[in-house]
Design a protein around this motif. Structure first.
Motif, PDB file in Angstrom:
ATOM      1  N   TYR A  41       0.802  -1.222   0.000  1.00  0.00           N
ATOM      2  CA  TYR A  41       0.000   0.000   0.000  1.00  0.00           C
ATOM      3  C   TYR A  41       0.837   1.274   0.000  1.00  0.00           C
ATOM      4  O   TYR A  41       0.328   2.342   0.302  1.00  0.00           O
ATOM      5  N   VAL A  42       2.118   1.171  -0.369  1.00  0.00           N
ATOM      6  CA  VAL A  42       2.976   2.357  -0.402  1.00  0.00           C
ATOM      7  C   VAL A  42       2.415   3.353  -1.415  1.00  0.00           C
ATOM      8  O   VAL A  42       2.122   3.006  -2.556  1.00  0.00           O
ATOM      9  N   GLY A  43       2.218   4.585  -0.983  1.00  0.00           N
ATOM     10  CA  GLY A  43       1.674   5.618  -1.849  1.00  0.00           C
ATOM     11  C   GLY A  43       0.163   5.644  -1.912  1.00  0.00           C
ATOM     12  O   GLY A  43      -0.422   6.474  -2.600  1.00  0.00           O
ATOM     13  N   ALA A  44      -0.502   4.748  -1.207  1.00  0.00           N
ATOM     14  CA  ALA A  44      -1.963   4.688  -1.274  1.00  0.00           C
ATOM     15  C   ALA A  44      -2.617   5.254  -0.019  1.00  0.00           C
ATOM     16  O   ALA A  44      -3.814   5.113   0.169  1.00  0.00           O
ATOM     17  N   GLU A  45      -1.844   5.909   0.835  1.00  0.00           N
ATOM     18  CA  GLU A  45      -2.375   6.382   2.115  1.00  0.00           C
ATOM     19  C   GLU A  45      -3.575   7.306   1.966  1.00  0.00           C
ATOM     20  O   GLU A  45      -4.489   7.283   2.772  1.00  0.00           O
ATOM     21  N   GLN A  46      -3.582   8.115   0.931  1.00  0.00           N
ATOM     22  CA  GLN A  46      -4.673   9.068   0.769  1.00  0.00           C
ATOM     23  C   GLN A  46      -5.992   8.380   0.436  1.00  0.00           C
ATOM     24  O   GLN A  46      -7.047   8.975   0.569  1.00  0.00           O
ATOM     25  N   ASN A  47      -5.955   7.122   0.000  1.00  0.00           N
ATOM     26  CA  ASN A  47      -7.182   6.413  -0.367  1.00  0.00           C
ATOM     27  C   ASN A  47      -7.767   5.589   0.776  1.00  0.00           C
ATOM     28  O   ASN A  47      -8.858   5.063   0.656  1.00  0.00           O
ATOM     29  N   VAL A  48      -7.029   5.445   1.884  1.00  0.00           N
ATOM     30  CA  VAL A  48      -7.525   4.666   3.010  1.00  0.00           C
ATOM     31  C   VAL A  48      -8.451   5.546   3.831  1.00  0.00           C
ATOM     32  O   VAL A  48      -8.099   6.662   4.202  1.00  0.00           O
ATOM     33  N   GLN A  49      -9.656   5.052   4.076  1.00  0.00           N
ATOM     34  CA  GLN A  49     -10.658   5.844   4.784  1.00  0.00           C
ATOM     35  C   GLN A  49     -11.190   5.073   5.983  1.00  0.00           C
ATOM     36  O   GLN A  49     -10.955   3.879   6.117  1.00  0.00           O
ATOM     37  N   ALA A  50     -11.914   5.769   6.809  1.00  0.00           N
ATOM     38  CA  ALA A  50     -12.527   5.141   7.980  1.00  0.00           C
ATOM     39  C   ALA A  50     -13.523   4.071   7.539  1.00  0.00           C
ATOM     40  O   ALA A  50     -14.084   4.139   6.450  1.00  0.00           O
ATOM     41  N   SER A  51     -13.738   3.108   8.402  1.00  0.00           N
ATOM     42  CA  SER A  51     -14.670   2.028   8.120  1.00  0.00           C
ATOM     43  C   SER A  51     -16.080   2.569   7.926  1.00  0.00           C
ATOM     44  O   SER A  51     -16.526   3.471   8.637  1.00  0.00           O
ATOM     45  N   THR A  52     -16.786   2.005   6.982  1.00  0.00           N
ATOM     46  CA  THR A  52     -18.178   2.360   6.756  1.00  0.00           C
ATOM     47  C   THR A  52     -19.027   1.996   7.964  1.00  0.00           C
ATOM     48  O   THR A  52     -20.062   2.600   8.215  1.00  0.00           O
ATOM     49  N   PHE A  53     -18.581   0.998   8.719  1.00  0.00           N
ATOM     50  CA  PHE A  53     -19.365   0.493   9.840  1.00  0.00           C
ATOM     51  C   PHE A  53     -19.057   1.190  11.158  1.00  0.00           C
ATOM     52  O   PHE A  53     -19.547   0.782  12.204  1.00  0.00           O
ATOM     53  N   HIS A  54     -18.236   2.245  11.141  1.00  0.00           N
ATOM     54  CA  HIS A  54     -17.940   2.974  12.375  1.00  0.00           C
ATOM     55  C   HIS A  54     -19.235   3.567  12.927  1.00  0.00           C
ATOM     56  O   HIS A  54     -19.983   4.223  12.220  1.00  0.00           O
ATOM     57  N   GLY A  55     -19.505   3.297  14.186  1.00  0.00           N
ATOM     58  CA  GLY A  55     -20.721   3.811  14.807  1.00  0.00           C
ATOM     59  C   GLY A  55     -21.962   2.983  14.493  1.00  0.00           C
ATOM     60  O   GLY A  55     -23.076   3.402  14.797  1.00  0.00           O
ATOM     61  N   PHE A  56     -21.775   1.807  13.887  1.00  0.00           N
ATOM     62  CA  PHE A  56     -22.913   0.951  13.537  1.00  0.00           C
ATOM     63  C   PHE A  56     -23.662   0.514  14.792  1.00  0.00           C
ATOM     64  O   PHE A  56     -23.061   0.139  15.786  1.00  0.00           O
ATOM     65  N   ALA A  57     -24.956   0.572  14.759  1.00  0.00           N
ATOM     66  CA  ALA A  57     -25.801   0.085  15.850  1.00  0.00           C
ATOM     67  C   ALA A  57     -26.776  -0.936  15.269  1.00  0.00           C
ATOM     68  O   ALA A  57     -27.347  -0.716  14.208  1.00  0.00           O
ATOM     69  N   MET A  58     -26.927  -2.057  15.965  1.00  0.00           N
ATOM     70  CA  MET A  58     -27.832  -3.100  15.493  1.00  0.00           C
ATOM     71  C   MET A  58     -29.265  -2.586  15.466  1.00  0.00           C
ATOM     72  O   MET A  58     -29.714  -1.935  16.407  1.00  0.00           O
ATOM     73  N   PRO A  59     -29.995  -2.857  14.384  1.00  0.00           N
ATOM     74  CA  PRO A  59     -31.413  -2.475  14.348  1.00  0.00           C
ATOM     75  C   PRO A  59     -32.214  -3.389  15.286  1.00  0.00           C
ATOM     76  O   PRO A  59     -31.746  -4.436  15.701  1.00  0.00           O
ATOM     77  N   VAL A  60     -33.416  -2.976  15.587  1.00  0.00           N
ATOM     78  CA  VAL A  60     -34.279  -3.748  16.467  1.00  0.00           C
ATOM     79  C   VAL A  60     -34.767  -4.996  15.731  1.00  0.00           C
ATOM     80  O   VAL A  60     -34.950  -4.982  14.523  1.00  0.00           O
ATOM     81  N   LYS A  61     -34.959  -6.081  16.478  1.00  0.00           N
ATOM     82  CA  LYS A  61     -35.505  -7.303  15.897  1.00  0.00           C
ATOM     83  C   LYS A  61     -36.941  -7.055  15.462  1.00  0.00           C
ATOM     84  O   LYS A  61     -37.579  -6.156  15.995  1.00  0.00           O
ATOM     85  N   PRO A  62     -37.508  -7.763  14.553  1.00  0.00           N
ATOM     86  CA  PRO A  62     -36.955  -8.892  13.803  1.00  0.00           C
ATOM     87  C   PRO A  62     -36.030  -8.409  12.689  1.00  0.00           C
ATOM     88  O   PRO A  62     -36.248  -7.369  12.082  1.00  0.00           O
ATOM     89  N   TRP A  63     -34.980  -9.179  12.455  1.00  0.00           N
ATOM     90  CA  TRP A  63     -34.016  -8.842  11.426  1.00  0.00           C
ATOM     91  C   TRP A  63     -34.384  -9.531  10.126  1.00  0.00           C
ATOM     92  O   TRP A  63     -35.075 -10.540  10.100  1.00  0.00           O
ATOM     93  N   LYS A  64     -33.922  -8.977   9.034  1.00  0.00           N
ATOM     94  CA  LYS A  64     -34.157  -9.570   7.718  1.00  0.00           C
ATOM     95  C   LYS A  64     -32.819  -9.825   7.055  1.00  0.00           C
ATOM     96  O   LYS A  64     -31.857  -9.112   7.288  1.00  0.00           O
ATOM     97  N   TRP A  65     -32.762 -10.836   6.224  1.00  0.00           N
ATOM     98  CA  TRP A  65     -31.558 -11.176   5.481  1.00  0.00           C
ATOM     99  C   TRP A  65     -31.833 -10.894   4.017  1.00  0.00           C
ATOM    100  O   TRP A  65     -32.861 -11.290   3.480  1.00  0.00           O
ATOM    101  N   CYS A  66     -30.907 -10.208   3.363  1.00  0.00           N
ATOM    102  CA  CYS A  66     -31.037  -9.942   1.943  1.00  0.00           C
ATOM    103  C   CYS A  66     -29.776 -10.429   1.255  1.00  0.00           C
ATOM    104  O   CYS A  66     -28.670 -10.024   1.594  1.00  0.00           O
ATOM    105  N   HIS A  67     -29.944 -11.316   0.312  1.00  0.00           N
ATOM    106  CA  HIS A  67     -28.822 -11.836  -0.458  1.00  0.00           C
ATOM    107  C   HIS A  67     -29.173 -11.658  -1.934  1.00  0.00           C
ATOM    108  O   HIS A  67     -30.198 -12.125  -2.399  1.00  0.00           O
ATOM    109  N   SER A  68     -28.326 -10.969  -2.639  1.00  0.00           N
ATOM    110  CA  SER A  68     -28.597 -10.688  -4.042  1.00  0.00           C
ATOM    111  C   SER A  68     -27.503 -11.285  -4.913  1.00  0.00           C
ATOM    112  O   SER A  68     -26.324 -11.075  -4.673  1.00  0.00           O
ATOM    113  N   GLU A  69     -27.886 -12.030  -5.910  1.00  0.00           N
ATOM    114  CA  GLU A  69     -26.948 -12.582  -6.890  1.00  0.00           C
ATOM    115  C   GLU A  69     -27.315 -12.017  -8.250  1.00  0.00           C
ATOM    116  O   GLU A  69     -28.481 -11.954  -8.614  1.00  0.00           O
TER     117      GLU A  69
END
Length: 97
Positions: A41-69
């Motif tokens: 990753y030498v020279g790629a530092e400017q492209n590394v960003q914070a995780s999309t999941f930072h601050g993620f909170a689980m939604p209330v149940k019931p949960w749904k699963w979505c799988h797309s092909e």
């Protein structure tokens, strides 16, 4: 693969995305990588960003699963979709979910 092992695998895959450190500085994020990967990753530092999941909170149940092909013409994709359906079915049948 038994029911318990399938659950552990699915949980590990889902949590792996949540465990990514949310670092605002690309150099700090790269410093967390092992030496053998950091060199890629030498020279790629400017492209590394914070995780999309930072601050993620689980939604209330019931949960749904979505799988797309995009294409179900390959036998391995059909098998994967069917396996995911069986895993989700096992979670739905569990009283803890």
């Amino acid at each position: 693969m038994d029911k318990h092992a399938s659950r552990l695998l699915l949980s590990a895959l889902l949590l792996a995305g949540l465990a990514t450190p949310a670092l605002a500085d690309g150099k700090a994020a790269l410093a967390t990588l092992p030496d053998n990967l950091r060199g890629l990753y030498v020279g790629a530092e400017q492209n590394v960003q914070a995780s999309t999941f930072h601050g993620f909170a689980m939604p209330v149940k019931p949960w749904k699963w979505c799988h797309s092909e995009s294409y179900q013409g390959n036998p391995w994709r059909v098998a994967l979709t069917n396996h995911f359906k069986s895993l989700v079915g096992a979670f739905q049948a569990d009283t803890m979910c």
